[in-house]
Design a protein around this motif. Sequence first.
Motif, PDB file in Angstrom:
ATOM      1  N   TYR A  10       0.847  -1.197   0.000  1.00  0.00           N
ATOM      2  CA  TYR A  10       0.000   0.000   0.000  1.00  0.00           C
ATOM      3  C   TYR A  10       0.879   1.244   0.000  1.00  0.00           C
ATOM      4  O   TYR A  10       2.009   1.226   0.501  1.00  0.00           O
ATOM      5  N   GLY A  57      -4.713   0.783   7.128  1.00  0.00           N
ATOM      6  CA  GLY A  57      -3.628   0.080   6.458  1.00  0.00           C
ATOM      7  C   GLY A  57      -3.247  -1.241   7.106  1.00  0.00           C
ATOM      8  O   GLY A  57      -3.212  -2.282   6.432  1.00  0.00           O
ATOM      9  N   VAL A  72      -5.725   7.293   8.646  1.00  0.00           N
ATOM     10  CA  VAL A  72      -5.507   6.083   7.841  1.00  0.00           C
ATOM     11  C   VAL A  72      -4.807   4.984   8.644  1.00  0.00           C
ATOM     12  O   VAL A  72      -4.772   3.826   8.220  1.00  0.00           O
ATOM     13  N   LEU A  99      -3.891   4.201  -0.565  1.00  0.00           N
ATOM     14  CA  LEU A  99      -4.877   4.463   0.479  1.00  0.00           C
ATOM     15  C   LEU A  99      -4.907   5.965   0.737  1.00  0.00           C
ATOM     16  O   LEU A  99      -3.870   6.566   1.045  1.00  0.00           O
ATOM     17  N   TYR A 129      -9.609   3.687  -1.569  1.00  0.00           N
ATOM     18  CA  TYR A 129      -8.476   2.868  -1.978  1.00  0.00           C
ATOM     19  C   TYR A 129      -8.487   2.746  -3.497  1.00  0.00           C
ATOM     20  O   TYR A 129      -9.474   2.424  -4.117  1.00  0.00           O
ATOM     21  N   MET A 160     -14.794   3.291   3.768  1.00  0.00           N
ATOM     22  CA  MET A 160     -13.936   2.697   2.736  1.00  0.00           C
ATOM     23  C   MET A 160     -14.674   2.671   1.400  1.00  0.00           C
ATOM     24  O   MET A 160     -15.832   2.258   1.325  1.00  0.00           O
TER      25      MET A 160
END
Length: 391
Positions: free
Chosen positions: A158, A375, A371, A347, A170, A319
Motif C-alpha cells: 500500500y 492500512g 488512515v 490508500l 483505496y 472505505m
Amino acid sequence: MNYYERAQELNEETIANRRYFHTNAEVGLDMPKAKAYVMKKLTEYGLEPKECGYGVTATLGHGGKCIMLRADMDALPMPEESGEPFACPTGKEAHTCGHDFHAAMLLTAAKMLKENESELEGTVKFMFQPAEENFLGSKNMIENGILENPKVDAALAYHVAAGKMPVGIYMYNDNGTMMYSVDGFQIDIKGKGSHGAYPQNSIDPINIGVHVYLALEAIMAREINPTKACVMTVGQFQGGTAENIIPDVATLKGTIRSNDKQARELMVRRMKEVATKTAESYGGTAEITMLSEVPPLICDPKLTDEFVGYMKEMNIPGMMPYPGVSASASEDFASIAEKVPSTFMYLSAGYPDERGQYGAHNPKVQFNEGVCPIGPSCLAYCATQWLKNNK
C-alpha cells in the motif's frame, strides 16, 4: 480476529511508530536508525527479524504458500515545512511521500498477524525496504534473496496518498499499467577546456550539451508513437565553475518514463545513440550511466480483484474503491511485481480542508493519521484470507 478492531486498539502505537520514523527521517540505502527500530519492534512482537541487504525481513506462519507484505521506509532529501510538531529537525530529510506510514502500518500488521499466527494457513513474509525514492531498495533486497527461502507466491503493498480527499478511498488498477517505468540517466560530456576568450582552443562541452538536449527533444517529437504515453525529461544540466572558463566536462541528468515496453526500449536506446553521436559530431565524447532501470508497475488482475474483494468484506466505515488508477510517476515495487504476482494500491490519507492543498513531495504536505487503523488491518486481513483461499 477482527483485525480492524484490533488495529483501532493499537492505533496510538501505530501513530507513535509513524512519528518516530518521521522525526528520524533517513534517505537512500543506508538507514541505520530505521533498520534498528524495525528490528527492535519486530523482536518485541515475537518475530525473529534479520537483515536482507540494506533492508529487514521476517516471517511467521506454518509453511505452505507464502505471501509477502512490503513497506518502504525512506524519506526525501529536502527540508520539511509541514508545521507538524514531530517534523524532522535536520532540515535535510523529510517524509513528504508517506513512507513513515508504510513502515508503521506494516509493523502493526506484523504484530496482529503474530497474535493470530495459530490461525494462519500458510506463511507471511515482511519486507521493510530502504531506497524506494532512488529505485535501488527493491533490487537490493531481491539480489539478497527476499523472494526466496521461503519462495514468495504473491505480494501486496500500500501507499498512502495526500491531497484534498477523505480518508478511506483505496485506488487500484486491475486492467493495465498502474505506474510508469523509470530509466534515470546521466550523460557526462567530455570536451576540452580553455579560457573563455579563446573558444577556438576548446571543445566546448556546454555547447555540445545544448545540442544533445535539443536532439533528445526531437526523439520525443519525431520518433515516438504519439498514441503511447511517454516522458523524457532532462532536469539537471551542470557545467563550468566561472563565467570566463570553458570547462572540460558538462553533465545532463534526466528521466525516461513510459507505460509501454517497446516505447521504453526505443527511448532508452535512442537516448544513448543520440547523445553519443551528437557529442562525437562536435569533437567530444559522451559517457552514459543509467541511474535507475525499473519496469512499469503492472498489477496482477486476478490477485488485485481478490484483494479488493477481501477489503470489501471488512466493512470498514468510509472505505470506498476507486478502480482504474494510472499515473506517470514510478514505483520500485514494480521490480517485485515483475517477478511474482503482486498488487499495489493507494490508500487516501488526505484532508478535505486546507490541509489537503499540498501533494506528495511538497515540503508543506501533511498526511492524515486517520488512515493508521486502515492500512494494518487491510494488510493483515488480505494476507490471512489469501492464504486461506490459496492453499
